[in-house]
Design an enzyme around this catalytic site. Structure first.
Site, PDB file in Angstrom:
ATOM      1  N   HIS A   6       0.850  -1.197   0.000  1.00 27.14           N
ATOM      2  CA  HIS A   6       0.000   0.000   0.000  1.00 27.14           C
ATOM      3  C   HIS A   6       0.878   1.237   0.000  1.00 27.14           C
ATOM      4  O   HIS A   6       1.938   1.250   0.617  1.00 27.14           O
ATOM      5  CB  HIS A   6      -0.914   0.014   1.235  1.00 27.14           C
ATOM      6  CG  HIS A   6      -2.088   0.916   1.086  1.00 27.14           C
ATOM      7  ND1 HIS A   6      -2.025   2.260   1.351  1.00 27.14           N
ATOM      8  CD2 HIS A   6      -3.357   0.665   0.659  1.00 27.14           C
ATOM      9  CE1 HIS A   6      -3.213   2.799   1.116  1.00 27.14           C
ATOM     10  NE2 HIS A   6      -4.030   1.863   0.686  1.00 27.14           N
ATOM     11  N   GLU A  33      -7.979  -4.979  -0.222  1.00 25.19           N
ATOM     12  CA  GLU A  33      -8.524  -5.706  -1.377  1.00 25.19           C
ATOM     13  C   GLU A  33      -8.445  -7.216  -1.203  1.00 25.19           C
ATOM     14  O   GLU A  33      -9.240  -7.954  -1.771  1.00 25.19           O
ATOM     15  CB  GLU A  33      -7.776  -5.316  -2.662  1.00 25.19           C
ATOM     16  CG  GLU A  33      -7.727  -3.843  -2.962  1.00 25.19           C
ATOM     17  CD  GLU A  33      -9.068  -3.248  -3.342  1.00 25.19           C
ATOM     18  OE1 GLU A  33     -10.089  -3.948  -3.222  1.00 25.19           O
ATOM     19  OE2 GLU A  33      -9.096  -2.077  -3.744  1.00 25.19           O
TER      20      GLU A  33
HETATM   21  N1  CMC Z   1       3.818  -7.668  -4.714  1.00 21.53           N
HETATM   22  C1  CMC Z   1       5.139  -7.739  -4.945  1.00 21.53           C
HETATM   23  N2  CMC Z   1       5.984  -6.691  -4.831  1.00 21.53           N
HETATM   24  C2  CMC Z   1       5.455  -5.520  -4.489  1.00 21.53           C
HETATM   25  C3  CMC Z   1       4.080  -5.356  -4.231  1.00 21.53           C
HETATM   26  C4  CMC Z   1       3.265  -6.493  -4.354  1.00 21.53           C
HETATM   27  N3  CMC Z   1       1.949  -6.432  -4.121  1.00 21.53           N
HETATM   28  N4  CMC Z   1       3.825  -4.078  -3.908  1.00 21.53           N
HETATM   29  C5  CMC Z   1       4.993  -3.440  -3.962  1.00 21.53           C
HETATM   30  N5  CMC Z   1       5.990  -4.319  -4.314  1.00 21.53           N
HETATM   31  C6  CMC Z   1       7.406  -4.029  -4.449  1.00 21.53           C
HETATM   32  C7  CMC Z   1       7.691  -3.355  -5.770  1.00 21.53           C
HETATM   33  O1  CMC Z   1       7.955  -4.308  -6.773  1.00 21.53           O
HETATM   34  C8  CMC Z   1       8.908  -2.522  -5.423  1.00 21.53           C
HETATM   35  O2  CMC Z   1      10.017  -3.388  -5.399  1.00 21.53           O
HETATM   36  P1  CMC Z   1      11.486  -2.850  -5.848  1.00 21.53           P
HETATM   37  O3  CMC Z   1      11.886  -1.889  -4.766  1.00 21.53           O
HETATM   38  O4  CMC Z   1      12.312  -4.086  -5.892  1.00 21.53           O
HETATM   39  O5  CMC Z   1      11.311  -2.197  -7.182  1.00 21.53           O
HETATM   40  C9  CMC Z   1       8.639  -2.089  -3.987  1.00 21.53           C
HETATM   41  O6  CMC Z   1       7.753  -3.079  -3.442  1.00 21.53           O
HETATM   42  C10 CMC Z   1       7.966  -0.726  -3.869  1.00 21.53           C
HETATM   43  O7  CMC Z   1       6.929  -0.639  -4.825  1.00 21.53           O
HETATM   44  P2  CMC Z   1       6.152   0.709  -5.154  1.00 21.53           P
HETATM   45  O8  CMC Z   1       5.296   0.524  -6.371  1.00 21.53           O
HETATM   46  O9  CMC Z   1       7.095   1.865  -5.164  1.00 21.53           O
HETATM   47  O10 CMC Z   1       5.235   0.842  -3.869  1.00 21.53           O
HETATM   48  P3  CMC Z   1       3.954   1.688  -3.704  1.00 21.53           P
HETATM   49  O11 CMC Z   1       3.812   1.913  -2.260  1.00 21.53           O
HETATM   50  O12 CMC Z   1       3.947   2.881  -4.576  1.00 21.53           O
HETATM   51  O13 CMC Z   1       2.808   0.680  -4.232  1.00 21.53           O
HETATM   52  C11 CMC Z   1       0.758  -0.401  -4.557  1.00 21.53           C
HETATM   53  C12 CMC Z   1       1.572   0.565  -3.680  1.00 21.53           C
HETATM   54  C13 CMC Z   1      -0.610  -0.626  -3.898  1.00 21.53           C
HETATM   55  C14 CMC Z   1       0.530   0.219  -5.948  1.00 21.53           C
HETATM   56  C15 CMC Z   1       1.516  -1.736  -4.688  1.00 21.53           C
HETATM   57  O14 CMC Z   1       1.807  -2.259  -3.402  1.00 21.53           O
HETATM   58  C16 CMC Z   1       0.786  -2.755  -5.530  1.00 21.53           C
HETATM   59  O15 CMC Z   1       0.854  -2.708  -6.768  1.00 21.53           O
HETATM   60  N6  CMC Z   1       0.039  -3.730  -4.885  1.00 21.53           N
HETATM   61  C17 CMC Z   1      -0.724  -4.697  -5.612  1.00 21.53           C
HETATM   62  C18 CMC Z   1      -2.064  -4.114  -6.117  1.00 21.53           C
HETATM   63  C19 CMC Z   1      -3.063  -3.927  -4.993  1.00 21.53           C
HETATM   64  O16 CMC Z   1      -3.262  -4.790  -4.148  1.00 21.53           O
HETATM   65  N7  CMC Z   1      -3.749  -2.760  -5.009  1.00 21.53           N
HETATM   66  C20 CMC Z   1      -4.739  -2.389  -4.014  1.00 21.53           C
HETATM   67  C21 CMC Z   1      -4.188  -1.365  -3.066  1.00 21.53           C
HETATM   68  S1  CMC Z   1      -5.305  -0.913  -1.734  1.00 21.53           S
HETATM   69  C22 CMC Z   1      -6.363   0.220  -2.499  1.00 21.53           C
HETATM   70  C23 CMC Z   1      -6.971   1.215  -1.564  1.00 21.53           C
HETATM   71  O17 CMC Z   1      -6.402   1.600  -0.531  1.00 21.53           O
HETATM   72  O18 CMC Z   1      -8.057   1.680  -1.881  1.00 21.53           O
END
Ligand code: CMC
Length: 364
Positions: A253, A308
């Site tokens: 998240h 989710e």
């Molecule tokens: N599975 C595997 N790796 C992950 C995941 C995941 N679900 N989420 C983040 N990472 C890794 C990502 O690959 C990156 O790794 P590296 O440093 O090696 O490149 C690192 O963690 C940081 O990723 P980021 O994209 O900079 O992190 P973020 O905080 O911007 O991402 C997120 C947040 C929700 C977009 C992401 O965690 C994600 O894509 N999750 C899966 C989709 C999901 O479940 N979405 C629903 C979110 S809840 C919605 C709401 O609150 O309404």
């Protein structure tokens, strides 16, 4: 300095909700949502978000009656829903229908009565469209005494829903009523800041919610759990995905760096339903495996369960069709959007950020 996507920029003050990402807390108007889901109903929490305090019994009675008396779709709206192409997705149907509600009663300045009317109509819009597609008859008076969440389930199935399904859906909807300045709420406030009406602000918000980066994640959780169910080893499927650079849906998240408090509350509901559906047992088993694989393969990223993950499991458990996952999220978030539209209108400053020109200089 350019702040792409306004990341890290604070641009409003709000008294509606607060997200404490480090400690995994979500607060609605001074109340921890973990407490609210234990004690309050959808109607009571909507009242809290709109009016700023929990209702007494008379105020709650009045709100419940307002919900019930505003469920009827106008005839022209029904005709319009009938005429929309059968392959139009439900989010587009909701956006188009809400847009068609703009009339003389819905002009600037936004009011709580407008918010209640538009919220009360959501189950009717979704249920009516579903019944049209399935060629079933629809009687919005048949469920007059049902509360909002019961009425929504009634509108989807045509039957008074089992208590356990109502409790599960009510918990989900209550937990997703409001969540700070997310993309759709921002959209709603930008439109409201031009002194446009509430219906136009909601139409903007629904269009924003429709995008897969915002409202569409639970489907990915379903695919993940289906894949694991079909394989012999959860740990193998999960590890391979993460090593291949795939994201595990339902984990991680932008704001929460520990378990999402909404996931914790949904899990509690799920634990009461264990044994009802093998899917639920699978979801519980997989959570800890996934967190430990993520911790090992992505150390220091603080990746935990988000809302989710269990939302998908709950939806599946109550037989909600996947095409209605995002519409259901919309039917709850309309409360947060309208609360923000009201707050924006009370202390309005037009949103007008700057952009940096990267095109050509004046041609000679
Ligand atoms: N599975 C595997 N790796 C992950 C995941 C995941 N679900 N989420 C983040 N990472 C890794 C990502 O690959 C990156 O790794 P590296 O440093 O090696 O490149 C690192 O963690 C940081 O990723 P980021 O994209 O900079 O992190 P973020 O905080 O911007 O991402 C997120 C947040 C929700 C977009 C992401 O965690 C994600 O894509 N999750 C899966 C989709 C999901 O479940 N979405 C629903 C979110 S809840 C919605 C709401 O609150 O309404």
């Amino acid at each position: 300095m350019i702040y792409h996507g306004l990341k890290g920029i604070t641009c409003i003050e709000t008294a509606i909700s607060h997200i404490d990402g480090q400690n995994g807390k979500l607060i609605y108007r001074g109340y921890d949502v973990k407490e609210l889901v234990q004690k309050q109903t959808f109607e009571e929490t909507a009242y809290l978000l709109w009016y700023g305090s929990l209702p007494n019994s008379q105020q709650l009675h009045q709100l419940s009656e307002q919900f019930k008396s505003n469920r009827k779709l106008p005839t022209y709206v029904k005709k319009m829903i009938h005429s929309l192409p059968v392959n139009m997705d439900m989010m587009s149907v909701i956006r188009t229908t809400i847009s068609s509600m703009g009339n003389n009663n819905m002009t600037w300045k936004p009011t709580i009565d407008q918010a209640i009317t538009l919220t009360a109509l959501m189950p009717s819009i979704i249920g009516y469209r579903k019944s049209v597609l399935e060629n079933k008859s629809f009687d919005e008076n048949a469920a007059k005494e049902l509360n909002h969440v019961e009425y929504y389930l009634f509108m989807l199935t045509g039957a008074v829903p089992p208590k356990v399904h109502v409790e599960a859906l009510e918990t989900y909807m209550l937990l997703t009523l409001e969540h700070g300045l997310n993309a759709s709420t921002f959209s709603a406030r930008v439109t409201a800041s031009t002194e446009s009406d509430m219906v136009s602000s909601l139409t903007s918000a629904i269009g924003t919610m429709k995008g897969p980066l915002h409202g569409g994640a639970p489907m990915g959780v379903i695919s993940l759990l289906d894949e694991i169910a079909a394989s012999q080893s959860a740990i193998k499927v999960i590890s391979e995905k993460v090593m291949n650079g795939e994201r595990l849906m339902g984990f991680g998240h932008r704001v929460y760096k520990t378990k999402d408090p909404r996931a914790i509350s949904l899990k509690k509901v799920l634990l009461q339903m264990l044994g009802e559906d093998q899917w639920l047992d699978l979801a519980i088993d997989i959570e800890e495996t996934a967190i430990s694989v993520l911790n090992k393969l992505k150390p220091g990223r603080s990746l935990y369960t988000n809302v989710e993950f269990y939302a998908a499991a709950i939806m599946k458990a109550i037989d909600m069709p996947p095409a209605l996952f995002t519409p259901t999220f919309t039917a709850s978030r309309v409360v947060g959007w309208t609360a923000h539209i009201l707050e924006q209108s009370e202390n309005n400053v037009l949103f007008r950020p700057q952009s940096r020109y990267t095109g050509e200089t004046i041609k000679q």
